[in-house]
Design a protein around this motif. Structure first.
Motif, PDB file in Angstrom:
ATOM      1  N   TRP A 145     -13.197  -0.113  -5.494  1.00 25.51           N
ATOM      2  CA  TRP A 145     -12.853   1.200  -6.057  1.00 25.51           C
ATOM      3  C   TRP A 145     -13.794   1.557  -7.205  1.00 25.51           C
ATOM      4  CZ3 TRP A 145      -7.664   2.826  -4.258  1.00 25.51           C
ATOM      5  CH2 TRP A 145      -7.369   4.167  -4.558  1.00 25.51           C
ATOM      6  N   SER A 156      -2.564   2.304   6.432  1.00 23.02           N
ATOM      7  CA  SER A 156      -2.690   1.209   5.480  1.00 23.02           C
ATOM      8  C   SER A 156      -3.727   0.238   6.003  1.00 23.02           C
ATOM      9  CB  SER A 156      -1.340   0.494   5.356  1.00 23.02           C
ATOM     10  OG  SER A 156      -1.518  -0.766   4.742  1.00 23.02           O
ATOM     11  N   CYS A 157      -4.487  -0.358   5.091  1.00 24.81           N
ATOM     12  CA  CYS A 157      -5.498  -1.323   5.532  1.00 24.81           C
ATOM     13  C   CYS A 157      -4.853  -2.590   6.086  1.00 24.81           C
ATOM     14  CB  CYS A 157      -6.461  -1.646   4.395  1.00 24.81           C
ATOM     15  SG  CYS A 157      -5.654  -2.111   2.859  1.00 24.81           S
ATOM     16  N   HIS A 195     -10.277  -3.726  -2.729  1.00 26.30           N
ATOM     17  CA  HIS A 195     -10.411  -2.282  -2.934  1.00 26.30           C
ATOM     18  C   HIS A 195      -9.822  -1.883  -4.276  1.00 26.30           C
ATOM     19  CE1 HIS A 195     -10.025   2.126  -1.408  1.00 26.30           C
ATOM     20  NE2 HIS A 195     -11.128   1.925  -2.060  1.00 26.30           N
ATOM     21  N   LYS A 196      -8.617  -2.334  -4.548  1.00 26.39           N
ATOM     22  CA  LYS A 196      -7.952  -1.987  -5.805  1.00 26.39           C
ATOM     23  C   LYS A 196      -8.754  -2.408  -7.024  1.00 26.39           C
ATOM     24  CE  LYS A 196      -5.094   0.104  -4.220  1.00 26.39           C
ATOM     25  NZ  LYS A 196      -4.374   1.325  -4.539  1.00 26.39           N
ATOM     26  N   CYS A 251      -2.865   4.439  -3.350  1.00 26.06           N
ATOM     27  CA  CYS A 251      -3.377   4.244  -1.989  1.00 26.06           C
ATOM     28  C   CYS A 251      -3.327   5.571  -1.241  1.00 26.06           C
ATOM     29  CB  CYS A 251      -2.532   3.202  -1.245  1.00 26.06           C
ATOM     30  SG  CYS A 251      -3.107   1.543  -1.562  1.00 26.06           S
ATOM     31  N   PHE A 252      -4.425   5.943  -0.660  1.00 23.71           N
ATOM     32  CA  PHE A 252      -4.507   7.291  -0.089  1.00 23.71           C
ATOM     33  C   PHE A 252      -4.856   7.290   1.398  1.00 23.71           C
ATOM     34  CE2 PHE A 252      -8.588   6.092  -1.930  1.00 23.71           C
ATOM     35  CZ  PHE A 252      -9.428   6.243  -0.835  1.00 23.71           C
ATOM     36  N   CYS A 253      -4.969   6.129   2.027  1.00 21.38           N
ATOM     37  CA  CYS A 253      -5.472   6.096   3.401  1.00 21.38           C
ATOM     38  C   CYS A 253      -4.532   6.784   4.383  1.00 21.38           C
ATOM     39  CB  CYS A 253      -5.720   4.661   3.817  1.00 21.38           C
ATOM     40  SG  CYS A 253      -7.178   4.059   2.972  1.00 21.38           S
ATOM     41  N   GLN A 287      -9.143  -7.036   1.782  1.00 23.98           N
ATOM     42  CA  GLN A 287      -9.527  -5.626   1.681  1.00 23.98           C
ATOM     43  C   GLN A 287      -8.676  -4.911   0.635  1.00 23.98           C
ATOM     44  OE1 GLN A 287     -11.699  -3.389   2.551  1.00 23.98           O
ATOM     45  NE2 GLN A 287     -10.535  -1.553   2.010  1.00 23.98           N
ATOM     46  N   TRP A 288      -7.365  -5.156   0.688  1.00 17.12           N
ATOM     47  CA  TRP A 288      -6.454  -4.458  -0.241  1.00 17.12           C
ATOM     48  C   TRP A 288      -6.765  -4.840  -1.693  1.00 17.12           C
ATOM     49  CZ3 TRP A 288      -2.280  -2.076  -2.566  1.00 17.12           C
ATOM     50  CH2 TRP A 288      -1.443  -2.818  -3.414  1.00 17.12           C
ATOM     51  N   PHE A 344      -6.286  -0.075  11.735  1.00 17.34           N
ATOM     52  CA  PHE A 344      -6.988   0.553  10.602  1.00 17.34           C
ATOM     53  C   PHE A 344      -8.504   0.365  10.677  1.00 17.34           C
ATOM     54  CE2 PHE A 344      -8.590   0.660   6.235  1.00 17.34           C
ATOM     55  CZ  PHE A 344      -7.993   1.795   5.730  1.00 17.34           C
ATOM     56  N   THR A 350       0.836  -1.206   0.000  1.00 21.86           N
ATOM     57  CA  THR A 350       0.000   0.000   0.000  1.00 21.86           C
ATOM     58  C   THR A 350       0.868   1.253   0.000  1.00 21.86           C
ATOM     59  OG1 THR A 350      -0.173   0.058   2.416  1.00 21.86           O
ATOM     60  CG2 THR A 350      -1.895  -1.120   1.252  1.00 21.86           C
TER      61      THR A 350
HETATM   62  S1  SF4 Z   1      -8.029   0.692   1.926  1.00 16.87           S
HETATM   63 FE1  SF4 Z   1      -7.597   0.854  -0.242  1.00 16.87          FE
HETATM   64  S2  SF4 Z   1      -6.628   2.854  -0.552  1.00 16.87           S
HETATM   65 FE2  SF4 Z   1      -6.569   2.363   1.621  1.00 16.87          FE
HETATM   66  S3  SF4 Z   1      -4.570   1.428   1.941  1.00 16.87           S
HETATM   67 FE3  SF4 Z   1      -6.048  -0.227   1.570  1.00 16.87          FE
HETATM   68  S4  SF4 Z   1      -6.005  -0.636  -0.616  1.00 16.87           S
HETATM   69 FE4  SF4 Z   1      -5.011   1.346  -0.271  1.00 16.87          FE
END
Ligand code: SF4
Ligand code: SF4
Ligand code: SF4
Ligand code: SF4
Ligand code: SF4
Lengths: 359, 249
Positions: free
Chosen positions: A324, A291-292, A319-320, A267-269, A315-316, A297, A261
């Motif tokens: 998203w 980071s997730c 999400h990607k 990745c913007f968290c 989750q990662w 987190f 991430t």
């Molecule tokens: S939740 Fe999504 S944007 Fe945030 S760190 Fe994880 S993969 Fe990246």
């Protein structure tokens, strides 16, 4: 507007950017290509080629060509939303509070941004500059920025941008774009700022043949990709397998180290912390990368809703590749391959996604 | 706020961290240092709002003393790898004590160590742990400030890798150096990888880490995972006992 230059012309573009901007360019640091500030033209990594694979990185010095390397290992994100950034300082004196917002007005120029990273910038812009909650810190840097795009010549073993909505003619945000021909460079000026910069230098207009040649060079890249991901109905296929036991198998290998991430350009968290002085007269609000994969987190009221590494890996990837799309209408992955190279556990997001969609 | 600083079996290095930030700490008019043998000649053992404890429990006298400190303190904070995990001296917990004693000391009779060196939390309830060998002095200031403000302390549950990437470092584990960063609690600012040296785990194991996963990676690359943990100053940490050595409780 198309222009044609030689390496001297390239140097004068670089020099003229330096007059107005803090120029950020790839350079060699301890054997790795990284974006860095205040690089001189002579320390650009001309002629290097990058070999990358899962948990593998090597640079080789190559031919007499120039832009043979690929995107650096760090990203624009590192400069636009740095890992630990002060947002606000609140001071108390004589019973009065004063507030200072740390908006950064520096003028940044990126010299040499590849198409995957331009696409990633578009993805980040959609997160930070949307109509409802635009981020003033990001916007300020973004509005003052100059971007020089550059065409890749040979993809590495981890690149798969061609499958993730990065097209050969896309040049989101670039003010000028550079394509290497044989010993010369085609410069395409794309914005008003871009045209102004190039016009100032009195350089030659490109011929129809040059433009055609650049198009062929660009298309040549397509045959060099080794990775492929079928993105048709990807989201639906991943949702179908969201409870598949295969996720557990990845969870056994993943270290939850967050490297993927953090090297990812999109990745913007983030996390926000309030740091107080011991005299209780000052408080600083600091935003840092989250980071997730971190255990706090998804912790709500001391209860972590993603307590297993398996659920965090899911989750990662989801999400990607899927969530998203629901959230922003596009993929959160641009196929730059950084997370593949820098995963110590050799987990390859393209391989895992391809597998998970077919199960 | 009445503060006590206490030493058990240790090298004194963590107490020295207080000297680094003493000026900062004393900016607060609320702080009274009541007991700190290394720093002052007049000390009072009464009750404490917060007691910082350095060192592991390694003798019978220490077993007794830690109970007294616990009874007299509102908050008890263990500081450093010795107090949190048992320290380097806990390597003896993995060896035969009698043989070891005879090999090391000439006058075994004068020796009053227990066969094991244990973390403070094996004896009494610990409210907060400060990791590291030595600790990061600024964490002390943060703890004291949080107690004054009645702000809840955030327990650090991120691996060293988070700080390593925030520094802009390139992962040296990928490039071929053994690094315990992915299973080690952050807080040091990724000191070692910033100097191109693998993390050897002085901040101790992060609970919930994938120890087995990193062990496999070490194995593939021909490195000895267990040996790395034994020399981490934290080998007897509860997380390693449960997850790596599988010692039970
Ligand atoms: S939740 Fe999504 S944007 Fe945030 S760190 Fe994880 S993969 Fe990246
Ligand atoms: S998920 Fe991986 S391949 Fe996709 S954009 Fe992020 S770092 Fe690049
Ligand atoms: S996928 Fe790889 S890089 Fe990402 S958290 Fe897991 S081990 Fe780290
Ligand atoms: S060098 Fe070590 S601490 Fe840094 S990212 Fe790699 S594994 Fe993590
Ligand atoms: S990198 Fe690891 S060994 Fe080095 S100071 Fe930090 S925790 Fe200790």
């Amino acid at each position: 507007m198309f222009y044609i230059i030689d390496v001297k012309g390239l140097e004068s573009i670089y020099g003229s950017l330096k007059e107005t901007f803090h120029v950020i360019s790839p350079t060699l640091k301890d054997g790795i290509l990284l974006y860095s500030e205040d690089v001189d033209f002579n320390s650009l990594p001309f002629g290097y080629t990058q070999m990358e694979g899962p948990s593998f990185y090597q640079l080789l010095q190559s031919s007499g060509r120039y832009f043979t390397y690929l995107r650096p290992s760090n990203t624009l994100k590192y400069f636009l939303r740095s890992p630990n950034m002060k947002l606000l300082t609140v001071k108390r004196s004589n019973g009065e509070l004063s507030f200072e917002y740390h908006i950064n007005h520096r003028k940044l120029a990126f010299f040499d941004v590849r198409r995957c990273d331009l696409k990633a910038l578009q993805t980040l812009d959609n997160v930070y500059l949307n109509d409802r909650f635009p981020d003033p810190y990001y916007r300020s840097l973004r509005e003052n920025m100059f971007l020089v795009g550059v065409d890749c010549q040979t993809a590495s073993d981890v690149c798969f941008c061609h499958c993730m909505g990065v097209y050969l003619e896309d040049s989101y945000g670039a003010d000028i774009f550079i394509t290497e021909l044989d010993g010369r460079f085609l410069v395409t000026a794309l914005s008003k700022k871009g045209v102004e910069l190039v016009e100032k230098l009195h350089i030659k207009k490109a011929s129809v043949e040059d433009i055609q040649k650049a198009k062929e060079k660009r298309e040549g890249l397509l045959s060099t990709f080794k990775k492929y991901l079928d993105t048709k109905d990807l989201k639906e296929n991943l949702y179908r397998n969201i409870e598949h036991p295969y996720w557990e198998e990845i969870g056994k290998r993943c270290l939850s180290c967050t490297n993927c991430t953090q090297v990812c350009p999109t990745c913007f968290c983030f996390d926000i912390k309030e740091v107080n002085s011991i005299e209780l007269d000052l408080s600083e609000r600091v935003v840092s990368w989250d980071s997730c994969f971190n255990q706090t987190f998804a912790t709500v009221h001391k209860f972590n809703i993603r307590d297993t590494i398996t659920s965090r890996y899911r989750q990662w990837l989801m999400h990607k590749m899927a969530y998203w799309q629901d959230q922003f209408g596009e993929f959160g992955c641009v196929g730059c391959g950084r997370c593949i190279t820098w995963c110590p556990a050799k987990i390859d997001i393209q391989v895992e996604t391809a597998k998970l969609r077919e199960l | 706020m009445r503060v006590g600083v206490f030493k058990f079996s240790s090298c004194d290095g963590c107490q020295l961290a207080f000297f680094d930030v003493l000026e900062e700490l004393l900016k607060s008019r609320e702080i009274q240092i009541e007991f700190f043998l290394e720093a002052q000649s007049i000390n009072r053992f009464d009750t404490f709002d917060v007691s910082f404890v350095e060192g592991s429990v390694s003798t019978e006298e220490e077993e007794e003393r830690i109970r007294q400190i616990r009874e007299s303190s509102r908050y008890l904070v263990s500081i450093g790898a010795c107090a949190v995990s048992g320290g380097i001296q806990s390597i003896r917990n993995f060896l035969d004590f009698e043989t070891l004693k005879n090999e090391v000391y000439n006058y075994v009779d004068l020796h009053n160590s227990l066969p094991t060196s244990r973390p403070i939390s094996d004896y009494v309830k610990v409210n907060y742990e400060v990791r590291g060998c030595p600790i990061n002095a600024f964490e002390l200031v943060e703890i004291v400030t949080s107690i004054i403000l009645n702000k809840s302390l955030t327990v650090n549950l991120n691996p060293v890798c988070v700080e390593c990437k925030a520094k802009g470092n390139i992962c040296i584990l990928v490039l071929g150096s053994p690094c315990l960063g992915p299973i080690t609690a952050s807080g040091c600012g990724a000191l070692c990888p910033s100097f191109k040296r693998g993390c050897y785990g002085c901040f101790g194991p992060l609970r919930g880490s994938n120890f087995e996963g990193l062990k496999q990676i070490f194995k593939e690359r021909g490195w000895d995972f267990q040996e790395s943990i034994l020399s981490s100053f934290n080998s007897y940490n509860k997380n390693f006992r449960d997850e790596v050595w599988k010692l039970g409780s």
